[in-house]
Design an enzyme around this catalytic site. Sequence first.
Site, PDB file in Angstrom:
ATOM      1  N   ASP A  14      17.553  84.529  56.787  1.00 53.41           N
ATOM      2  CA  ASP A  14      17.423  84.210  55.358  1.00 53.41           C
ATOM      3  C   ASP A  14      18.534  83.235  54.985  1.00 53.41           C
ATOM      4  O   ASP A  14      19.721  83.551  55.080  1.00 53.41           O
ATOM      5  CB  ASP A  14      17.538  85.489  54.535  1.00 53.41           C
ATOM      6  N   ASP A 112      12.797  79.288  53.046  1.00 56.40           N
ATOM      7  CA  ASP A 112      14.157  79.731  53.344  1.00 56.40           C
ATOM      8  C   ASP A 112      14.243  81.006  54.167  1.00 56.40           C
ATOM      9  O   ASP A 112      15.311  81.603  54.264  1.00 56.40           O
ATOM     10  CB  ASP A 112      14.927  79.935  52.040  1.00 56.40           C
ATOM     11  N   GLU A 113      13.139  81.433  54.764  1.00 55.33           N
ATOM     12  CA  GLU A 113      13.233  82.646  55.574  1.00 55.33           C
ATOM     13  C   GLU A 113      12.176  82.680  56.667  1.00 55.33           C
ATOM     14  O   GLU A 113      11.107  82.081  56.550  1.00 55.33           O
ATOM     15  CB  GLU A 113      13.139  83.900  54.713  1.00 55.33           C
TER      16      GLU A 113
END
Length: 360
Positions: A14, A112-113
């Site tokens: 993350d 973003d992850e």
Amino acid sequence: MSGAGTRRWVLHVDLDQFIAAVEILRNPELAGKPVIVGGRGDPTERAVVSTASYEAREYGVGSGMPLRIAARKIPDAVLLPVDAPLYLAASEEVMATLRAQPGAVVQVLGWDEAFVGVTTDDPEAYARRTQAAVLERTGLHCSIGIGDTLVRAKNATDFGKPRGTFELTAENWLQVMGDKPTIALWGVGSKISKRLALLGVDTVAQLAIADADALTAEFGPKMGLWYRQLGRGDGSNVVDDTPWVARGHSKETTFQTNIVDPAEIEDAARRLLDQVLDEVAADDRPVVGLGLKVRYAPFLTKTFTKKIPSTSDRAVIIERALELVAKIEPGRPLRLLGVRAEMAMPDDAREGHTPTRSGW
């Protein structure tokens, strides 16, 4: 720390304050300042916060907050417009870095992850090497949750932020998570947690041993047992890198001034439909369903949906979509309008098409 021996692990990577971090990379002078990204960066317009730097979060600013309220909380904040192409390019660099790690299977969850599946005897060392590789290639920091299931890895990340790692397994799950409220679980939001509380289930530990009959009576036979499984952190440990296939495309717009004229509303719907159908055409799959999102002033949101016979005929799709537009209450001011087109899924798309907390 994990036990000895090589085994399958799930890492949840993350990126820390991703959008704000990308903006700070572009302009290093922003480092250490309260940075808020949202809309066109203008708090006088209707828009919401996309992300806030850690410095801004200390003032209570968070994603989804109206931009005008965020600006009121931090008068000297740096307000920036959303630059989606910049964030996408940065995300692709990160994901390429993850895929380059030894033995990694990467399942992208968003900009973003991502989950990373790996077989190793030292998942923490692997996670630290991965963090270093991402930082070296992109200049971005990330936190990594380490788990023996997707659920545990995802929840572990919260304890590793920022820039750290944390491990959750069957051995320490209840020790770490047991006293947490159920809303702390990935997959349990405020509505579900309130319904659980009515059953006397307030904590993760209580959910793990909750009465199956009571849960299935409240949530149904599938979801009731699934929530109890979440309470135990159980589920799949398989990370699947099968390319994600979009089920549909959607667009919405927030009007800076409420609109009420039917002709103006129809024009706005047609403009959104044109954008959506251009994206549908690029996927070359027929449309099988339509959706309309309406937000009346001051802030009441309604959603209308309908299935339609499978078709790629643009005129037919627009005609059926306008039937949904006709459901909008006449004379009632609108502040937001959104349209969505659901597409037929290809035969080789994975079942479900969406990642779940228990696997695919």
